[in-house]
Scaffold this motif. Structure first.
Motif, mmCIF file in Angstrom:
data_model
loop_
_atom_site.group_PDB
_atom_site.id
_atom_site.type_symbol
_atom_site.label_atom_id
_atom_site.label_comp_id
_atom_site.label_asym_id
_atom_site.label_seq_id
_atom_site.Cartn_x
_atom_site.Cartn_y
_atom_site.Cartn_z
ATOM 1 N N GLU A 176 7.602 3.393 5.494
ATOM 2 C CA GLU A 176 6.604 3.452 6.363
ATOM 3 C C GLU A 176 5.892 5.139 6.255
ATOM 4 O OE1 GLU A 176 9.693 3.027 8.864
ATOM 5 O OE2 GLU A 176 9.104 2.653 7.078
ATOM 6 N N ASP A 177 6.873 5.969 5.862
ATOM 7 C CA ASP A 177 6.668 7.256 5.225
ATOM 8 C C ASP A 177 5.545 7.321 4.054
ATOM 9 O OD1 ASP A 177 8.153 8.386 7.280
ATOM 10 O OD2 ASP A 177 10.243 8.272 6.037
ATOM 11 N N VAL A 178 6.230 7.198 2.692
ATOM 12 C CA VAL A 178 5.443 6.263 1.772
ATOM 13 C C VAL A 178 4.187 5.515 2.031
ATOM 14 C CG1 VAL A 178 5.742 5.913 -0.900
ATOM 15 C CG2 VAL A 178 7.840 6.659 0.433
ATOM 16 N N ARG A 179 3.646 5.221 2.463
ATOM 17 C CA ARG A 179 2.544 4.236 3.160
ATOM 18 C C ARG A 179 1.955 5.544 3.692
ATOM 19 N NH1 ARG A 179 5.792 -0.568 4.462
ATOM 20 N NH2 ARG A 179 4.747 0.044 6.661
ATOM 21 N N HIS B 31 1.756 8.895 3.617
ATOM 22 C CA HIS B 31 2.063 10.026 3.527
ATOM 23 C C HIS B 31 2.098 10.236 1.455
ATOM 24 C CE1 HIS B 31 2.106 11.770 7.900
ATOM 25 N NE2 HIS B 31 3.276 10.430 8.251
ATOM 26 N N PRO B 32 1.350 9.424 1.314
ATOM 27 C CA PRO B 32 1.353 9.438 -0.452
ATOM 28 C C PRO B 32 1.376 11.343 -0.821
ATOM 29 C CG PRO B 32 -0.900 9.168 0.398
ATOM 30 C CD PRO B 32 -0.059 8.420 1.871
ATOM 31 N N HIS B 33 0.996 12.181 -0.546
ATOM 32 C CA HIS B 33 0.556 13.130 -0.475
ATOM 33 C C HIS B 33 1.776 13.848 -0.722
ATOM 34 C CE1 HIS B 33 0.454 13.771 3.552
ATOM 35 N NE2 HIS B 33 1.099 14.795 3.007
ATOM 36 N N HIS B 34 3.510 13.719 -0.231
ATOM 37 C CA HIS B 34 4.831 13.712 0.245
ATOM 38 C C HIS B 34 5.598 13.067 -1.418
ATOM 39 C CE1 HIS B 34 4.248 16.947 3.379
ATOM 40 N NE2 HIS B 34 4.404 16.016 4.025
ATOM 41 N N PHE B 35 4.946 12.091 -1.886
ATOM 42 C CA PHE B 35 5.496 11.454 -2.101
ATOM 43 C C PHE B 35 4.809 10.456 -4.076
ATOM 44 C CE2 PHE B 35 6.800 10.721 1.952
ATOM 45 C CZ PHE B 35 8.432 11.531 1.934
ATOM 46 N N PRO B 36 4.162 11.810 -4.998
ATOM 47 C CA PRO B 36 3.064 11.193 -5.777
ATOM 48 C C PRO B 36 4.053 9.941 -6.615
ATOM 49 C CG PRO B 36 4.073 13.284 -5.688
ATOM 50 C CD PRO B 36 4.263 13.204 -4.809
ATOM 51 N N GLY B 37 3.354 9.173 -6.974
ATOM 52 C CA GLY B 37 3.297 8.354 -8.187
ATOM 53 C C GLY B 37 4.120 6.933 -7.235
ATOM 54 N N PHE C 117 7.368 2.839 -3.034
ATOM 55 C CA PHE C 117 8.712 1.862 -2.088
ATOM 56 C C PHE C 117 9.713 3.515 -1.451
ATOM 57 C CE2 PHE C 117 7.682 -1.316 -4.988
ATOM 58 C CZ PHE C 117 7.224 -2.517 -3.966
ATOM 59 N N GLY C 118 10.313 3.317 -0.860
ATOM 60 C CA GLY C 118 11.174 3.650 0.453
ATOM 61 C C GLY C 118 12.290 3.498 -0.293
ATOM 62 N N LYS C 119 14.050 4.631 -0.128
ATOM 63 C CA LYS C 119 14.187 3.875 -1.078
ATOM 64 C C LYS C 119 15.967 2.964 0.474
ATOM 65 C CE LYS C 119 17.846 6.133 -4.374
ATOM 66 N NZ LYS C 119 18.279 7.234 -5.069
ATOM 67 N N GLN D 241 5.510 -7.222 2.521
ATOM 68 C CA GLN D 241 4.587 -7.575 3.557
ATOM 69 C C GLN D 241 4.419 -5.817 3.290
ATOM 70 O OE1 GLN D 241 5.050 -9.371 7.559
ATOM 71 N NE2 GLN D 241 3.443 -8.741 7.630
ATOM 72 N N GLY D 242 3.116 -5.389 3.627
ATOM 73 C CA GLY D 242 3.054 -3.821 3.572
ATOM 74 C C GLY D 242 3.025 -3.228 2.723
ATOM 75 N N ASN D 243 3.776 -3.459 1.623
ATOM 76 C CA ASN D 243 4.136 -3.457 0.261
ATOM 77 C C ASN D 243 3.329 -3.784 -1.001
ATOM 78 O OD1 ASN D 243 5.362 -0.393 0.181
ATOM 79 N ND2 ASN D 243 7.072 -1.228 1.132
ATOM 80 N N ARG D 244 2.501 -4.530 -0.955
ATOM 81 C CA ARG D 244 1.732 -5.512 -1.928
ATOM 82 C C ARG D 244 0.839 -4.869 -2.974
ATOM 83 N NH1 ARG D 244 2.441 -11.127 -1.983
ATOM 84 N NH2 ARG D 244 3.486 -11.246 0.392
#
Length: 376
Positions: free
Chosen positions: A127-130, A132-138, A141-143, A372-375
């Motif tokens: 959910e963080d990656v989805r 706030h994409p500016h913090h996790f470019p490219g 998924f989380g980890k 779900q949510g990461n398609r």
């Protein structure tokens, strides 16, 4: 990809096996020489990680194009695993998994060879990656990740810190970060990395892996935030400590304090192999080392004494740890890595050992419903 390369790939897929070359990835912590026979002579980077069946690019301060990506073991034509999935994803993954995750392999497998404990860090959640994409470019998924500690020399400090003691507040964690690694460790429980067992680390939970050689399976991403600013007396640059963030304090809001402060965290996430009774035969046996309840990945340890018939519900990755043998017309030896395609995995296929028992790890992608949510 040229037509000639596609024809070559089709002939390979007809065997049901996609073999990979070994892929070693640079990191800022020293390696112990258990992967590459001798420690690498780096000054700011070493090679302590082997990535397996990877469609993920490594995040490093001085990136190399495609670093971390797996390549097929074909001498006559360079084909990356990602390229193969782009043109033949349905044959490799099956239609349901391809539709769910796109032309990417939805797990990343590693062998970790740390000569020193890896600095305490944590990984973002899905959910963080989805959000706030500016913090996790490219990254997509989380980890979440899990380890299986391999039967090998365990190194100098085979103890792992995971989580936080009850009552640790964001302010207390921030102060400990400022005061240094020793104060951080005082805030976190630890356990001994016992060979033949493992541990699950949910995203958002601070942890500090020890020096045991470990098989790791994780979500397909390279997101991280370090909570230590030095390693072995070396000062780490900010873009290596908190990539994607202006400051470490800004990144600390993504720590999952509720999960990290679980008083039962060491018992709750310990992984002990679970024998699979119905798989036992005179020829071999299997056990879950990463059970399916982990949802985002799964894995088995298979020991073949003579011949063992497998049949799975979808594609999976094979890593040969010990022994020699054969599978689907291909010879197996220690270190062999390959993917068994969706077409072949769902049909009965035979592992055969030559001589001493053959020890194999089988690593599985999640069910399509897990995306779900990461398609794509």
């Amino acid at each position: 990809m040229t037509r000639e390369a596609e024809d070559l790939l089709d002939r390979l897929l007809d065997t049901g096996v996609v073999p990979f070359r070994p892929t070693y990835v640079r990191r800022f912590y020293r390696d112990g020489g258990r992967l590459r026979q001798a420690p690498s002579p780096g000054k700011s980077f070493w090679y302590p990680e082997r990535w397996i069946a990877s469609t993920v690019s490594a995040v490093n301060p001085h990136p190399l194009p495609g670093e971390g990506q797996s390549w097929l073991a074909i001498r006559s034509r360079p084909i990356s695993f990602r390229q193969a999935l782009e043109v033949r994803g349905e044959r490799i993954l099956g239609s349901a998994l391809l539709q769910a995750c796109g032309a990417t392999f939805p797990i990343l497998i590693k062998i970790l060879d740390p000569a020193e404990p890896i600095p305490m860090h944590f990984h973002a959640r899905d959910e963080d990656v989805r959000r706030h994409p500016h913090h996790f470019p490219g990254q997509r998924f989380g980890k979440d990740e899990a380890y299986y500690f391999l039967p090998s020399p365990s190194g100098a400090i085979p103890y792992a810190h995971v989580g936080l003691h009850q009552g640790v507040t964001p302010e207390a964690l921030a102060r400990a970060v400022e005061l240094g690694p020793h104060r951080l460790r005082e805030l976190s429980p630890c356990f001994y990395q016992r060979a033949g067992e493992g541990f699950f680390v949910p995203a958002g939970v601070p942890h500090r892996p020890g020096t045991a050689l470990a098989l790791e399976v994780q979500q397909p991403s390279d997101v991280y935030v370090l909570l230590e600013r030095t390693l072995g007396g070396r000062r780490l640059p900010p873009k290596q400590v908190h990539p994607g963030f202006r400051s470490l304090r800004e990144a600390l809001r993504y720590v999952d304090f509720q999960r990290a402060s679980d008083p039962e965290i060491l018992a709750r996430y310990r992984l002990v192999p679970e024998p699979i009774a119905h798989s036992r035969s005179r020829g071999g046996e299997e056990a879950w080392i990463f059970p399916p309840r982990l949802v985002k990945f799964a894995g088995k340890r298979l020991v073949v004494r003579t011949r063992f018939q497998s049949q799975e519900t979808g594609p999976y990755v094979v890593l040969v740890w010990r022994g020699r043998g054969r599978l689907l017309g291909r010879r197996l030896r220690p270190g062999s890595e390959m993917l068994i395609t969706a077409e072949a995995a769902v049909q009965p296929h035979l592992y055969e050992a030559d001589g001493p028992p053959l020890e194999v790890f089988k690593l599985f992608a999640p069910e399509p419903s897990a995306f779900q949510g990461n398609r794509p």
